[in-house]
Design a protein around this motif. Sequence first.
Motif, mmCIF file in Angstrom:
data_model
loop_
_atom_site.group_PDB
_atom_site.id
_atom_site.type_symbol
_atom_site.label_atom_id
_atom_site.label_comp_id
_atom_site.label_asym_id
_atom_site.label_seq_id
_atom_site.Cartn_x
_atom_site.Cartn_y
_atom_site.Cartn_z
ATOM 1 N N HIS A 180 -14.627 -6.150 -6.531
ATOM 2 C CA HIS A 180 -13.552 -7.096 -6.229
ATOM 3 C C HIS A 180 -12.202 -6.474 -6.556
ATOM 4 C CE1 HIS A 180 -10.889 -10.588 -6.811
ATOM 5 N NE2 HIS A 180 -11.630 -11.138 -5.868
ATOM 6 N N LEU A 181 -12.117 -5.774 -7.698
ATOM 7 C CA LEU A 181 -10.871 -5.123 -8.111
ATOM 8 C C LEU A 181 -10.475 -4.047 -7.103
ATOM 9 C CD1 LEU A 181 -8.566 -4.434 -10.050
ATOM 10 C CD2 LEU A 181 -10.203 -3.141 -11.449
ATOM 11 N N ILE A 182 -11.435 -3.229 -6.657
ATOM 12 C CA ILE A 182 -11.136 -2.185 -5.667
ATOM 13 C C ILE A 182 -10.651 -2.831 -4.371
ATOM 14 C CG2 ILE A 182 -12.184 -0.408 -4.184
ATOM 15 C CD1 ILE A 182 -13.838 0.419 -6.701
ATOM 16 N N GLY A 183 -11.287 -3.924 -3.970
ATOM 17 C CA GLY A 183 -10.848 -4.660 -2.773
ATOM 18 C C GLY A 183 -9.407 -5.136 -2.903
ATOM 19 N N GLN A 184 -9.049 -5.623 -4.103
ATOM 20 C CA GLN A 184 -7.685 -6.102 -4.379
ATOM 21 C C GLN A 184 -6.681 -4.938 -4.304
ATOM 22 O OE1 GLN A 184 -7.412 -7.891 -8.270
ATOM 23 N NE2 GLN A 184 -5.267 -8.464 -8.019
ATOM 24 N N LEU A 185 -7.065 -3.789 -4.856
ATOM 25 C CA LEU A 185 -6.181 -2.612 -4.841
ATOM 26 C C LEU A 185 -5.967 -2.108 -3.416
ATOM 27 C CD1 LEU A 185 -7.766 -0.803 -7.921
ATOM 28 C CD2 LEU A 185 -5.515 -1.906 -7.878
ATOM 29 N N GLU A 190 -2.645 -1.730 1.676
ATOM 30 C CA GLU A 190 -2.485 -2.133 3.087
ATOM 31 C C GLU A 190 -1.215 -2.961 3.274
ATOM 32 O OE1 GLU A 190 -7.006 -2.285 4.931
ATOM 33 O OE2 GLU A 190 -6.291 -4.062 3.842
ATOM 34 N N HIS A 191 -0.968 -3.860 2.339
ATOM 35 C CA HIS A 191 0.220 -4.729 2.413
ATOM 36 C C HIS A 191 1.495 -3.893 2.305
ATOM 37 C CE1 HIS A 191 2.632 -8.360 1.958
ATOM 38 N NE2 HIS A 191 3.215 -7.779 0.918
ATOM 39 N N GLU A 192 1.498 -2.950 1.363
ATOM 40 C CA GLU A 192 2.682 -2.110 1.135
ATOM 41 C C GLU A 192 2.957 -1.207 2.345
ATOM 42 O OE1 GLU A 192 5.964 -0.301 -0.348
ATOM 43 O OE2 GLU A 192 4.949 -1.993 -1.326
ATOM 44 N N ILE A 275 -2.104 9.450 2.533
ATOM 45 C CA ILE A 275 -2.339 8.332 3.459
ATOM 46 C C ILE A 275 -1.064 8.000 4.242
ATOM 47 C CG2 ILE A 275 -2.837 5.829 3.566
ATOM 48 C CD1 ILE A 275 -4.702 6.392 1.061
ATOM 49 N N GLN A 276 0.055 7.950 3.528
ATOM 50 C CA GLN A 276 1.335 7.609 4.183
ATOM 51 C C GLN A 276 1.701 8.638 5.255
ATOM 52 O OE1 GLN A 276 4.930 7.629 1.795
ATOM 53 N NE2 GLN A 276 5.811 5.966 2.964
ATOM 54 N N SER A 277 1.509 9.913 4.927
ATOM 55 C CA SER A 277 1.856 10.959 5.900
ATOM 56 C C SER A 277 0.963 10.872 7.135
ATOM 57 C CB SER A 277 1.770 12.350 5.264
ATOM 58 O OG SER A 277 0.448 12.596 4.842
ATOM 59 N N LYS A 278 -0.273 10.443 6.929
ATOM 60 C CA LYS A 278 -1.210 10.273 8.056
ATOM 61 C C LYS A 278 -0.746 9.123 8.954
ATOM 62 C CE LYS A 278 -5.201 10.648 10.253
ATOM 63 N NZ LYS A 278 -5.392 11.720 11.232
ATOM 64 N N ILE A 279 -0.263 8.033 8.329
ATOM 65 C CA ILE A 279 0.217 6.863 9.096
ATOM 66 C C ILE A 279 1.428 7.260 9.935
ATOM 67 C CG2 ILE A 279 1.229 4.535 8.925
ATOM 68 C CD1 ILE A 279 -0.228 4.348 6.154
#
Length: 281
Positions: A180-185, A190-192, A275-279
């Motif tokens: 659940h914690l990993i899902g929250q992180l 994703e939101h950011e 991840i950001q550079s990939k996006i």
Amino acid sequence: MEAFVVKKVLNNNVLVASHPRYEETVLIGKGIGFNRKKGEAIPQASAEKMFVLKNETEQEQYMKLIPSIDNQTLEVVISAIEMIRSRADSPLNEHIHVALTDHIAFAINRIRKGLAVKNPFVAETKILYPREYEIACEVVDYINEATDVYLPEGEAGFIALHIHSAVTDKQLSELSRHSHLIGQLISTVEHEFKMTFDKDSIHYMRLVRHLRYTIDRVLTGEKVEEPEKLNHFLQQEYPRCYNLSWKLIKIMQQALQKPVYDAEAVYLTMHLQRIQSKIES
């Protein structure tokens, strides 16, 4: 060969017996409990399967659970646990007999009533515990072939957690809390970044694994080296990722009620920057 002595008949096919060497034992076999009386001796050859429940609480819970489960479901569950035992690389905590019997019987009953339950953490479970998930998929396939129900893929995620719990002796509630914690992180990332991860992508898998190892380090108090120059560089060059990494660390601290070392922010920032550079590419 020493005989078993009947302690309690749970149904026609399952009984609890005592044995000089194995102590309390659950014996399974077609008709093994039919017309049996307490104190009666039974040769070992009469049992098709057997397992030992040494813990008294587990015995009591199992005895209370069995009468509410129909014979076909019980046979399927016992065979499923045998399958897990033969595939697992480590001994199983005996609690799996109670916990997984209860879970599978409840899941089958629920689906017969048309009530499927969605597992929101199946993708994370698949990445975190690949071997357990692989075994769980075999179990789901077996149950689907042996019964009149169709367990969805999400059930493999639930069963994988039960297997991991039995192999590692970790509480299931703790494993669920960490999923659940990993899902929250992940949702925070994703939101950011205003994006949704492809759950099959290598970036998603790397991030989930990294977060899982970070949680493990926090729980054991293991310290990772802090490269100070790199810390300063990342803070200057990638402020968005650096700030997000600290946001994730604060969520972890709050959930785990333990301090997280500053060095974790460095490694998390590097993951987030990748991840950001990939996006953006």
